[in-house]
Design a protein around this motif. Structure first.
Motif, short mmCIF file in Angstrom:
data_model
loop_
_atom_site.label_atom_id
_atom_site.label_comp_id
_atom_site.label_asym_id
_atom_site.label_seq_id
_atom_site.Cartn_x
_atom_site.Cartn_y
_atom_site.Cartn_z
N SER A 60 0.82 -1.22 0.00
CA SER A 60 0.00 0.00 0.00
C SER A 60 0.84 1.26 0.00
CB SER A 60 -0.93 0.00 1.23
OG SER A 60 -1.72 -1.16 1.29
N TRP A 61 2.15 1.13 -0.19
CA TRP A 61 3.03 2.28 -0.05
C TRP A 61 2.76 3.37 -1.08
CZ3 TRP A 61 5.64 3.26 4.15
CH2 TRP A 61 6.57 4.31 4.15
N ASP A 62 2.29 3.00 -2.25
CA ASP A 62 2.01 4.00 -3.28
C ASP A 62 0.98 5.02 -2.82
OD1 ASP A 62 3.81 2.87 -4.96
OD2 ASP A 62 2.34 1.75 -6.14
N ASP A 63 0.14 4.62 -1.84
CA ASP A 63 -0.89 5.54 -1.37
C ASP A 63 -0.31 6.71 -0.57
OD1 ASP A 63 -2.70 3.82 -2.50
OD2 ASP A 63 -3.16 2.78 -0.62
N VAL A 64 0.90 6.52 -0.01
CA VAL A 64 1.48 7.57 0.83
C VAL A 64 2.85 8.02 0.32
CG1 VAL A 64 0.26 6.78 2.88
CG2 VAL A 64 2.52 5.83 2.36
N PHE A 93 6.63 11.09 3.91
CA PHE A 93 6.91 9.70 3.59
C PHE A 93 7.92 9.62 2.45
CE2 PHE A 93 2.84 9.23 5.72
CZ PHE A 93 2.99 8.05 6.42
N PRO A 94 8.97 8.79 2.55
CA PRO A 94 9.92 8.64 1.43
C PRO A 94 9.25 7.94 0.26
CG PRO A 94 10.39 7.03 3.14
CD PRO A 94 9.33 7.94 3.70
N PHE A 95 9.86 8.10 -0.92
CA PHE A 95 9.30 7.45 -2.10
C PHE A 95 9.43 5.93 -2.02
CE2 PHE A 95 9.85 11.75 -3.67
CZ PHE A 95 8.67 11.94 -4.39
N ARG A 96 10.48 5.45 -1.34
CA ARG A 96 10.68 4.01 -1.21
C ARG A 96 10.51 3.61 0.25
NH1 ARG A 96 16.24 2.32 -3.75
NH2 ARG A 96 15.35 0.29 -3.24
N PRO A 97 9.81 2.51 0.52
CA PRO A 97 9.60 2.09 1.91
C PRO A 97 10.90 1.58 2.53
CG PRO A 97 8.76 0.42 0.40
CD PRO A 97 9.15 1.60 -0.45
N PRO A 98 11.12 1.80 3.81
CA PRO A 98 12.31 1.28 4.49
C PRO A 98 12.37 -0.24 4.41
CG PRO A 98 11.20 2.92 5.84
CD PRO A 98 10.28 2.62 4.70
N ALA A 99 13.59 -0.76 4.46
CA ALA A 99 13.78 -2.21 4.37
C ALA A 99 13.46 -2.91 5.70
CB ALA A 99 15.21 -2.53 3.95
#
Length: 270
Positions: A97-101, A107-113
């Motif tokens: 769901s990261w594209d939603d935020v 929020f960074p463009f890429r989710p943390p690992a």
């Protein structure tokens, strides 16, 4: 066959009391009027309990991590064997769901690992989760066990019941001071990796074994196998040491007769 109530027992005493009450009613009215009889029986029956007493034992059979996730589309609850697995599943949903935020509100463009980091960032503080959130907590898994039947190793049914009641006690994380263990009829079997000895270790503890499995000599009949090889077997009792016979026994008896008095004490003191 007539049954004679035993006044020494509570049930027998109650039956005799009921007979006395009904006799008094007969003497007073010449019959058993329905209303009076019902009143007598109602009060008499209150002396009894008809609840079925179940001899159940509560046993903790393990632990699960309960993950609850909710948003405007639904509310789901799942169970996990450990915290890391539950968190990994939650983090996977967050990344989907990261594209939603992405790129909004800090929020960074890429989710943390890291799983915990991405979950904390996505849901934010507990007070600001809004219509989406989660809870994750451990809960014991319990079950009720009926009182065991007479446990005999020669009884197939009793052994099957005991085997079905076996419990696995896992470690609750790397910092847990315990070790993984199987509990069966009070016997504890630990199997674990030992870094100090660089080996797989198996340890059997018999101190809490069900007394019905303990033999007269205090031992528990046991056979231990590795693959197809038997490495321990005490199923056949050790033979009693044979006593001396013949001329050897005669010499020992003679030595005891001729030994000076007090020699045994001197040997102990030496």
């Amino acid at each position: 066959m007539l049954i004679k109530p035993d006044p020494a027992t509570p049930a027998g005493r109650a039956i005799i009391d009921l007979a006395d009450l009904m006799d008094h009613l007969q003497e007073r009215t010449g019959e058993w009027p329905g209303a009076d009889t019902v009143d007598i029986l109602e009060g008499w029956l209150r002396r009894f309990t008809f609840a079925v007493a179940e001899d159940l034992t509560t046993q903790t059979a393990g632990r699960a991590w309960v993950l609850r996730q909710w948003d405007r589309h639904g509310d789901d609850v799942t169970l996990w064997s450990d915290e890391a697995s539950a968190l990994a599943s939650l983090a996977q949903e967050v990344r989907r769901s990261w594209d939603d935020v992405s790129g909004t509100d800090g929020f960074p463009f890429r989710p943390p690992a890291d799983d915990q980091t991405v979950v904390d960032l996505y849901y934010g503080p507990e007070t600001s989760r809004g219509d989406a959130g989660y809870t994750l907590y451990p809960a014991d898994i319990s079950r009720h066990l009926r009182a065991p039947l007479s446990l005999k190793l020669s009884d197939d049914e009793a052994c099957a019941q005991a085997n079905s009641s076996a419990v696995f006690h896992p470690m609750h994380g790397p910092d847990d001071e315990g070790l993984p263990c199987i509990e069966l009829a009070g016997i504890l079997v630990f199997a674990y990796l030992d870094a100090d000895r660089e080996a797989v270790r198996v340890s059997v503890h018999l101190d809490t074994t069900d007394v019905q499995l303990v033999r007269a000599d205090g031992t528990v009949p046991m056979q231990v196998e590795i693959e197809t090889a038997t490495v321990f077997d005490n199923l056949t009792p050790m033979p009693a040491p044979a006593g001396l016979t013949g001329w050897k026994a005669w010499i020992r008896r003679l030595a005891r007769r001729t030994a000076p008095s007090g020699s045994g004490q001197r040997r102990q003191g030496g």
